[in-house]
Design a protein around this motif. Structure first.
Motif, PDB file in Angstrom:
ATOM      1  N   GLY A  42       4.014   3.335  -4.162  1.00 56.47           N
ATOM      2  CA  GLY A  42       3.979   4.434  -3.483  1.00 56.47           C
ATOM      3  C   GLY A  42       4.423   4.239  -1.984  1.00 56.47           C
ATOM      4  O   GLY A  42       4.269   5.098  -1.077  1.00 56.47           O
ATOM      5  N   ALA A  43       5.471   3.504  -1.962  1.00 60.93           N
ATOM      6  CA  ALA A  43       6.274   3.123  -0.478  1.00 60.93           C
ATOM      7  C   ALA A  43       6.782   4.298  -0.214  1.00 60.93           C
ATOM      8  O   ALA A  43       7.415   4.965  -1.050  1.00 60.93           O
ATOM      9  N   ALA A  44       6.815   4.493   1.080  1.00 60.12           N
ATOM     10  CA  ALA A  44       7.303   5.581   1.711  1.00 60.12           C
ATOM     11  C   ALA A  44       8.914   5.319   1.969  1.00 60.12           C
ATOM     12  O   ALA A  44       9.748   6.406   1.690  1.00 60.12           O
ATOM     13  N   GLN A  45       9.244   4.191   2.226  1.00 56.02           N
ATOM     14  CA  GLN A  45      10.688   3.784   2.609  1.00 56.02           C
ATOM     15  C   GLN A  45      10.877   2.360   2.211  1.00 56.02           C
ATOM     16  O   GLN A  45      10.285   1.305   2.219  1.00 56.02           O
TER      17      GLN A  45
ATOM     18  N   GLU B  23       0.876  -1.034  -0.082  1.00 50.72           N
ATOM     19  CA  GLU B  23       0.073  -0.182   0.172  1.00 50.72           C
ATOM     20  C   GLU B  23       0.822   1.115  -0.040  1.00 50.72           C
ATOM     21  O   GLU B  23       1.952   1.372   0.590  1.00 50.72           O
ATOM     22  N   GLU B  24       0.202   2.323  -0.491  1.00 55.29           N
ATOM     23  CA  GLU B  24       0.940   3.766  -0.508  1.00 55.29           C
ATOM     24  C   GLU B  24       1.280   4.102   1.208  1.00 55.29           C
ATOM     25  O   GLU B  24       0.426   3.702   2.145  1.00 55.29           O
ATOM     26  N   GLY B  25       2.572   4.696   1.272  1.00 51.21           N
ATOM     27  CA  GLY B  25       3.128   4.924   2.476  1.00 51.21           C
ATOM     28  C   GLY B  25       3.743   3.686   3.322  1.00 51.21           C
ATOM     29  O   GLY B  25       4.212   3.937   4.612  1.00 51.21           O
ATOM     30  N   SER B  26       3.971   2.607   2.620  1.00 48.80           N
ATOM     31  CA  SER B  26       4.418   1.487   3.542  1.00 48.80           C
ATOM     32  C   SER B  26       5.775   1.481   3.636  1.00 48.80           C
ATOM     33  O   SER B  26       6.554   2.242   3.019  1.00 48.80           O
ATOM     34  N   THR B  27       6.514   0.675   4.518  1.00 44.28           N
ATOM     35  CA  THR B  27       7.861   0.748   4.609  1.00 44.28           C
ATOM     36  C   THR B  27       8.376  -0.766   4.052  1.00 44.28           C
ATOM     37  O   THR B  27       7.690  -1.799   4.630  1.00 44.28           O
TER      38      THR B  27
ATOM     39  N   THR C  50      15.545   4.109  -0.878  1.00 45.38           N
ATOM     40  CA  THR C  50      15.584   5.298  -0.012  1.00 45.38           C
ATOM     41  C   THR C  50      16.788   5.158   1.069  1.00 45.38           C
ATOM     42  O   THR C  50      17.503   5.999   1.532  1.00 45.38           O
TER      43      THR C  50
ATOM     44  N   ASP D   7       6.920  -2.984   7.237  1.00 50.22           N
ATOM     45  CA  ASP D   7       5.531  -3.680   6.688  1.00 50.22           C
ATOM     46  C   ASP D   7       5.762  -4.704   5.915  1.00 50.22           C
ATOM     47  O   ASP D   7       5.166  -6.048   6.038  1.00 50.22           O
TER      48      ASP D   7
ATOM     49  N   ARG E 197       8.233   1.151  -5.298  1.00 50.91           N
ATOM     50  CA  ARG E 197       8.077   2.835  -5.501  1.00 50.91           C
ATOM     51  C   ARG E 197       6.945   2.987  -6.458  1.00 50.91           C
ATOM     52  O   ARG E 197       6.150   4.026  -6.307  1.00 50.91           O
TER      53      ARG E 197
END
Length: 389
Positions: free
Chosen positions: A227-230, A202-206, A250, A276, A224
């Motif tokens: 929308g992974a955050a990290q 999901e978007e924002g996942s690590t 990242t 995650d 990417r």
């Protein structure tokens, strides 16, 4: 690609061509003239335009025992080709079509192929031993003495011509450059699919990815695009870190520089308690254990993309009890005939980065150099051109 590319048709007749043959475990491949028989029912004969190799080809070139160790053999399972001729009962393919052979079958008819839950093919996928999908150990390759040459994973792309069952063949758009399309035959699709289908990031996942070969980098690319955050990359080769940035990574961890700390402890510090999703792309059981430990308690999911069938796996049972998940992923959970055209479309829309996977290009005759580059960790994917001068 220009679909009008000229090549002669020998419909219904054997074709003489060159192939790189693995004659003995651990020895260089030998390029010789072979005969490729006409396709039988449900089969297609393909003129290979370009091919590449991954660590699976490298590993099988060295196996000297077991049911999958066979010689002489034509390896190779990542390729793009043109349909030269078709056998009976072949629908949806015609002379000149641009096609992608895939090792994982998709019959489109069995219960699992029709299910949205996974990408297993009940009808065909259990059989990894046969030469041809519907004809058992019958080979379509003969050497100059008339002796059989074994197939490999129902593709055998290290040959100017090969025979592929329609369950292993995907028709693709001629608009995508063939040296980009070839990447979707195995490794890159496996990594992207694992992020999209198996993990469903999901978007924002690590995310943590253990092993930054082509599969691991493709996982990063898939994360990417989701929308992974990290996205944390773990590899002992620091040269991979600069490449990783091109695919959205990242953070990077070199296990040799972690001192007394476990890799999972370092990742938990970076990700604030664990990631995650973690992906094991090496095939080492101890690495799978660390990947599992690096995920968040209660919700973390670990996806195994590498495999060592001879080694038992030990996982933290208390972590499983507290809600962590672990699963395997074959071909990234993708259904080849449905999902590969989607990846092609994403590339044509300039959303998917395939260009950065290509590190070398060589003539087919230099295939042993490509093996050497891969074994020494100097290449991600080396494109081998059949007709390059």
């Amino acid at each position: 690609m220009d679909k009008t590319s000229s090549f002669s048709s020998h419909e219904g007749k054997p074709i003489r061509c060159k192939a790189a043959i693995c004659k003995k475990a651990g020895e260089p491949l030998v390029i010789e003239e072979i005969h490729v028989h006409p396709p039988q029912a449900y089969e297609v004969r393909i003129k290979i335009v370009c091919t590449t190799l991954c660590h699976t080809d490298l590993a099988f070139s060295k196996y000297d025992s077991g049911p999958l160790a066979r010689f002489p053999r034509i390896l190779g399972h990542e390729a793009v080709g043109l349909v030269e001729s078709i056998g009976e009962h072949v629908d949806g393919f015609k002379h000149g079509d641009v096609v992608l052979p895939v090792f994982h079958p998709h019959c489109e008819e069995c219960r699992d192929c029709k299910s949205s839950k996974g990408n297993w093919c009940t009808r065909f996928a259990e059989d990894l031993v046969s030469n041809t999908r519907r004809y058992g150990m019958a080979s379509r390759f003969k050497d100059s003495m008339g002796e059989d040459i074994h197939h490999f994973f129902f593709v055998s792309s290290f040959s100017e011509y090969t025979i592929v069952d329609i369950a292993h063949l995907v028709k693709i758009s001629p608009e995508i450059p063939v040296d980009r399309a070839v990447l979707l035959s195995c490794g890159v699709s496996t990594g992207i699919g694992a992020a999209w289908r198996t993990a469903d990031i999901e978007e924002g996942s690590t995310v943590a990815v253990f092993g930054l070969g082509a599969v691991g980098l493709a996982v990063g690319e898939g994360a990417r695009l989701r929308g992974a955050a990290q996205i944390i990359g773990i590899d002992i080769n620091p040269d991979k870190f600069a490449i990783g940035k091109k695919f959205g990574f990242t953070d990077f961890v070199n296990p040799t520089l972690c001192g007394d700390k476990k890799i999972s402890e370092v990742i938990k510090e970076i990700a604030g308690g664990g990631v995650d999703y973690s992906f094991e792309c090496v095939g080492i059981t101890s690495v799978l254990s660390e990947a599992f430990l690096s995920t968040r308690t209660g919700t973390g999911k670990t996806v195994a993309l590498g495999i060592n069938p001879a080694a038992p796996t030990e996982l933290d049972s208390f972590g499983l009890f507290r809600g962590k998940h672990v699963c395997g992923s074959l071909f990234g959970g993708l259904k080849p005939k449905l999902d590969i055209p989607i990846l092609v479309d994403r590339y044509l829309k300039k959303e998917l980065n395939l260009d950065s996977f290509i590190t070398h290009e060589l003539k087919f005759e230099d295939i042993n150099k490509a093996f050497d580059l891969l074994e020494k960790g100097k290449s991600l994917r080396c494109i081998l051109w059949m007709d390059k001068k």
